[in-house]
Write an enzyme that holds these catalytic residues in place. Structure first.
Site, PDB file in Angstrom:
ATOM      1  N   HIS A   1      81.171  12.929  50.946  1.00  0.00           N
ATOM      2  CA  HIS A   1      81.137  14.388  51.068  1.00  0.00           C
ATOM      3  C   HIS A   1      81.307  15.049  49.699  1.00  0.00           C
ATOM      4  O   HIS A   1      80.807  16.154  49.474  1.00  0.00           O
ATOM      5  CB  HIS A   1      82.248  14.873  52.002  1.00  0.00           C
ATOM      6  CG  HIS A   1      81.956  14.691  53.456  1.00  0.00           C
ATOM      7  ND1 HIS A   1      81.079  15.498  54.149  1.00  0.00           N
ATOM      8  CD2 HIS A   1      82.428  13.791  54.354  1.00  0.00           C
ATOM      9  CE1 HIS A   1      81.027  15.116  55.415  1.00  0.00           C
ATOM     10  NE2 HIS A   1      81.836  14.074  55.564  1.00  0.00           N
TER      11      HIS A   1
ATOM     12  N   ASP B   1      78.483  16.334  58.431  1.00  0.00           N
ATOM     13  CA  ASP B   1      78.969  16.020  59.774  1.00  0.00           C
ATOM     14  C   ASP B   1      78.329  17.040  60.708  1.00  0.00           C
ATOM     15  O   ASP B   1      78.576  18.250  60.570  1.00  0.00           O
ATOM     16  CB  ASP B   1      80.492  16.122  59.842  1.00  0.00           C
ATOM     17  CG  ASP B   1      81.177  15.062  58.987  1.00  0.00           C
ATOM     18  OD1 ASP B   1      80.599  13.973  58.827  1.00  0.00           O
ATOM     19  OD2 ASP B   1      82.286  15.322  58.484  1.00  0.00           O
TER      20      ASP B   1
ATOM     21  N   GLU C   1      81.254   6.744  62.805  1.00  0.00           N
ATOM     22  CA  GLU C   1      81.293   8.130  63.271  1.00  0.00           C
ATOM     23  C   GLU C   1      79.877   8.583  63.622  1.00  0.00           C
ATOM     24  O   GLU C   1      79.023   8.665  62.739  1.00  0.00           O
ATOM     25  CB  GLU C   1      81.867   9.052  62.191  1.00  0.00           C
ATOM     26  CG  GLU C   1      83.300   8.726  61.794  1.00  0.00           C
ATOM     27  CD  GLU C   1      83.773   9.521  60.586  1.00  0.00           C
ATOM     28  OE1 GLU C   1      84.996   9.630  60.397  1.00  0.00           O
ATOM     29  OE2 GLU C   1      82.907  10.028  59.831  1.00  0.00           O
TER      30      GLU C   1
ATOM     31  N   HIS D   1      78.402  11.558  61.450  1.00  0.00           N
ATOM     32  CA  HIS D   1      78.338  11.514  59.984  1.00  0.00           C
ATOM     33  C   HIS D   1      77.004  10.953  59.497  1.00  0.00           C
ATOM     34  O   HIS D   1      76.581   9.876  59.915  1.00  0.00           O
ATOM     35  CB  HIS D   1      79.484  10.653  59.449  1.00  0.00           C
ATOM     36  CG  HIS D   1      79.534  10.592  57.949  1.00  0.00           C
ATOM     37  ND1 HIS D   1      80.212  11.516  57.189  1.00  0.00           N
ATOM     38  CD2 HIS D   1      78.978   9.716  57.069  1.00  0.00           C
ATOM     39  CE1 HIS D   1      80.091  11.211  55.913  1.00  0.00           C
ATOM     40  NE2 HIS D   1      79.332  10.121  55.808  1.00  0.00           N
TER      41      HIS D   1
END
Length: 352
Positions: free
Chosen positions: A267, A274, A332, A335
């Protein structure tokens, strides 16, 4: 030969093909499961065993996990359940060595939530996760901290410097994610409704690299015919915020995030996002099987539980994102990383 008529005919045929393809795609969207069914879906445990109840095109299925390492139940044995009446079903196990039938009975609490599942002579208790429909667990939160404690952590994070190894590399050109038409920005870390229970950002704006923003725009256009749009929960994250998040974690939970001193977060490069889906008609975010940042088995991209619709939506999101150059991760489902994040520098500019 009348080429004008020929071209018109070809154009009409192509339009019919495109429209028919879109209609077929939309027709493939599974219907949402009724609430009374959703209330019994989920994890049950007992006798040292774990089972998962899911919905598949209007029918319940029991997944029996044969290996504890199979966190997503992707390799579990699957048994369709045949409904007898209301919460009573039968499970048929057929094979070369056996052909047996077992009764399956769910018990609910006064609010309608499934709390136990009896399979033959074995009883399994419900383990609740998260706060999506059918689940009654509280949202996961880290240990609560005082305002004074947060102030100290923020000051410590602000003083820290990005390690030289992470600061090296190409610097992304950041753009405001709100400029991407149709993308809904819902900066989760700008408020307190997140796993930290406190805001990590001082603004609700989210930024992303110029190239990733262009790719998000393409994804948005492809999702529009389905009536869906992208909702962006997090994007570029200043390195100091990653440092703050790490400081806020207790020692036994440090592994929840990458170490900002050695690896940092993708990030920080501006090339990771996300995302989830929302309805263009209502503006409401869609149920994707679990909430953003839920630390449970449901967070895995290959999670086999939930409903047909939830699994379909996850698959659709992943397919459309990857078509435009994003890469998803297994840990995730929400993501995604655009291109080669690791050639970019970890930035620490404000996202004001």
């Amino acid at each position: 030969m009348n080429y004008r008529n020929l071209l018109a005919g070809l154009a009409a045929g192509l339009l019919f093909y495109v429209q028919t393809g879109a209609e077929l795609a939309l027709a493939a969207v599974p219907k949402d499961a009724p609430k009374d069914i959703k209330y019994i879906l989920g994890f049950y445990y007992g006798n040292g065993e774990n089972i998962l109840i899911r919905e598949n095109n209007g029918r319940l299925e029991l997944l029996y996990r044969t290996a504890l390492g199979d966190k997503s139940f992707a390799a579990a044995n699957l048994y369709p359940l045949s409904k007898v009446h209301f919460d009573s079903y039968t499970l048929q196990e057929s094979g070369p060595m056996s052909n047996t039938e077992a009764g399956v009975r769910f018990e609910r609490d006064p609010d309608g939530y499934g709390i136990s599942c009896r399979v033959g002579g074995n009883t399994y208790s419900r383990y609740f996760l998260g706060t999506t429909t059918g689940e009654r667990a509280k949202s996961f939160r880290l240990a609560e901290r005082s305002a004074e404690d947060w102030a100290k952590l923020r000051a410590e994070a602000a003083k820290a410097a990005v390690p030289a190894a992470l600061a090296a590399g190409e610097q992304a050109q950041l753009v405001d994610a709100a400029t991407v038409a149709g993308v809904k920005v819902n900066s989760v870390y700008a408020g307190s409704d997140n796993l930290f229970g406190a805001p990590l950002y001082t603004t609700s704006k989210l930024f992303v690299s110029k190239e990733a923003a262009a790719a998000l725009g393409k994804v948005q256009k492809r999702l529009a015919p389905y009536g869906y749009g992208l909702v962006l929960w997090d994007a570029y994250r200043p390195w100091s915020v990653s440092k703050l998040a790490n400081l806020a974690l207790s020692d036994d939970k440090k592994d929840m995030l990458e170490d900002p001193e050695t690896k940092g977060s993708t990030h920080n490069t501006g090339n990771a996002v996300d995302v989830g889906l929302y309805s263009l008609e209502s503006g409401e975010e869609l149920d994707m099987g679990c909430g953003f940042d839920e630390p449970s088995l449901r967070q895995y991209a290959s999670y086999a539980g939930g409903t047909s619709r939830e699994r379909y939506l996850r698959s659709l999101l992943r397919e459309e994102m990857e078509l435009q150059g994003f890469k998803g991760i297994e840990m995730e489902w929400w993501h995604f990383e655009f291109g080669d994040c690791f050639k970019f520098a970890h930035l620490n500019v404000s996202n004001q």
